[in-house]
Motif scaffolding. Structure first.
Motif, PDB file in Angstrom:
ATOM      1  N   LEU A  13       0.969  -0.918  -0.239  1.00  0.00           N
ATOM      2  CA  LEU A  13      -0.122  -0.092   0.137  1.00  0.00           C
ATOM      3  C   LEU A  13       1.318   1.456   0.270  1.00  0.00           C
ATOM      4  O   LEU A  13       0.632   2.303  -1.002  1.00  0.00           O
ATOM      5  CB  LEU A  13      -0.818  -0.081   0.887  1.00  0.00           C
ATOM      6  CG  LEU A  13      -2.044  -0.998   0.941  1.00  0.00           C
ATOM      7  CD1 LEU A  13      -2.390  -1.121   2.466  1.00  0.00           C
ATOM      8  CD2 LEU A  13      -3.383  -0.587   0.465  1.00  0.00           C
ATOM      9  N   GLY A  14       1.720   1.088   1.048  1.00  0.00           N
ATOM     10  CA  GLY A  14       3.373   2.757   0.958  1.00  0.00           C
ATOM     11  C   GLY A  14       3.398   2.810  -0.263  1.00  0.00           C
ATOM     12  O   GLY A  14       3.565   3.583  -1.044  1.00  0.00           O
ATOM     13  N   THR A  15       3.746   1.688  -1.255  1.00  0.00           N
ATOM     14  CA  THR A  15       4.288   1.800  -2.492  1.00  0.00           C
ATOM     15  C   THR A  15       3.532   2.212  -3.412  1.00  0.00           C
ATOM     16  O   THR A  15       3.910   3.294  -4.602  1.00  0.00           O
ATOM     17  CB  THR A  15       5.463   0.268  -2.541  1.00  0.00           C
ATOM     18  OG1 THR A  15       5.830   0.339  -1.809  1.00  0.00           O
ATOM     19  CG2 THR A  15       5.730   0.662  -4.335  1.00  0.00           C
ATOM     20  N   LEU A  16       3.023   1.388  -3.413  1.00  0.00           N
ATOM     21  CA  LEU A  16       1.500   2.218  -4.297  1.00  0.00           C
ATOM     22  C   LEU A  16       1.511   3.693  -4.054  1.00  0.00           C
ATOM     23  O   LEU A  16       1.371   4.023  -4.782  1.00  0.00           O
ATOM     24  CB  LEU A  16       0.306   1.243  -3.980  1.00  0.00           C
ATOM     25  CG  LEU A  16      -1.313   1.401  -5.360  1.00  0.00           C
ATOM     26  CD1 LEU A  16      -0.177   0.983  -6.648  1.00  0.00           C
ATOM     27  CD2 LEU A  16      -2.348   0.339  -4.871  1.00  0.00           C
ATOM     28  N   ALA A  17       1.182   3.849  -3.104  1.00  0.00           N
ATOM     29  CA  ALA A  17       0.813   5.624  -2.702  1.00  0.00           C
ATOM     30  C   ALA A  17       2.220   6.312  -3.469  1.00  0.00           C
ATOM     31  O   ALA A  17       1.472   7.433  -3.810  1.00  0.00           O
ATOM     32  CB  ALA A  17      -0.023   5.495  -1.153  1.00  0.00           C
ATOM     33  N   GLN A  18       2.795   6.297  -3.072  1.00  0.00           N
ATOM     34  CA  GLN A  18       4.078   6.855  -3.289  1.00  0.00           C
ATOM     35  C   GLN A  18       4.005   7.007  -4.730  1.00  0.00           C
ATOM     36  O   GLN A  18       4.245   8.055  -5.136  1.00  0.00           O
ATOM     37  CB  GLN A  18       5.450   6.759  -3.109  1.00  0.00           C
ATOM     38  CG  GLN A  18       6.332   6.869  -3.340  1.00  0.00           C
ATOM     39  CD  GLN A  18       7.924   5.963  -2.351  1.00  0.00           C
ATOM     40  OE1 GLN A  18       7.913   5.338  -1.553  1.00  0.00           O
ATOM     41  NE2 GLN A  18       8.860   7.216  -3.383  1.00  0.00           N
ATOM     42  N   ASP A  19       4.087   5.786  -5.736  1.00  0.00           N
ATOM     43  CA  ASP A  19       3.950   6.213  -6.663  1.00  0.00           C
ATOM     44  C   ASP A  19       2.640   6.660  -7.381  1.00  0.00           C
ATOM     45  O   ASP A  19       2.481   7.345  -8.330  1.00  0.00           O
ATOM     46  CB  ASP A  19       3.793   4.600  -7.519  1.00  0.00           C
ATOM     47  CG  ASP A  19       5.345   4.028  -7.255  1.00  0.00           C
ATOM     48  OD1 ASP A  19       6.095   4.758  -6.731  1.00  0.00           O
ATOM     49  OD2 ASP A  19       4.898   3.030  -7.761  1.00  0.00           O
TER      50      ASP A  19
END
Length: 178
Positions: free
Chosen positions: A89-95
């Motif tokens: 989720l964190g990586t997705l939010a950042q991208d």
């Protein structure tokens, strides 16, 4: 899109964000209806069809790993499972945030803002989930990402499958305490 349609679309988007904003972690675990109401992926997919301006994203988004090898997943502790979901989720939010900053104003930007908001809601709730076995820190979660994509439809599909797959498996385990 003409101005009136744009205004109506924006009002619908804002109104849909206001419902179930205050879902508590216990509601999230014990009430499948609260989880269903929080999941905005289908709404975003419908709005994406209306918004023809979203053919390709301005930057790649790494798709979350959605495949589950049942035996391997079940050997992981709930802490490790949750850590893996948080990392995805964190990586997705950042991208998504990066793609949003490169987007032009319009319905495409609004969709990315709503997607980022939805991902951040899940990050917040999953971070607050109380795990009965205590909050000991387990091994660092492995970053499991699929290929990069500029296809918003594929990003939404993978986000939805992360929620209905890995996250639901963790919730099912935690819901035994409800």
């Amino acid at each position: 899109i003409d101005l009136n349609l744009s205004i109506v679309l924006n009002l619908v988007m804002v109104a849909s964000e206001l419902s179930h904003v205050h879902t508590r972690p216990i509601d999230f675990v014990c009430d499948s209806e609260a989880r269903r109401m929080m999941n905005k992926v289908k709404d975003l997919q419908v709005e994406m069809v209306v918004c023809s301006a979203v053919d390709a994203l301005p930057s790649d988004i790494k798709l979350p790993c959605i495949r589950i090898h049942k035996a391997t997943w079940e050997r992981k502790s709930v802490h490790e499972q949750r850590a893996e979901i948080l990392l995805s989720l964190g990586t997705l939010a950042q991208d998504v945030r990066s793609a949003r900053t490169l987007s032009q104003p319009g319905c495409g930007l609004t969709l990315l803002e709503r997607l980022e908001h939805s991902i951040n809601n899940y990050l917040h709730v999953v971070r607050l989930l109380h795990i009965e076995q205590g909050e000991q820190v387990g091994p660092q979660a492995e970053l499991c990402l699929g290929r990069p994509s500029k296809d918003l439809g594929l990003v939404l599909k993978h986000f939805g499958l992360l929620l209905t797959g890995k996250l639901e498996w963790v919730i099912a385990e935690m819901a035994k305490g409800c």
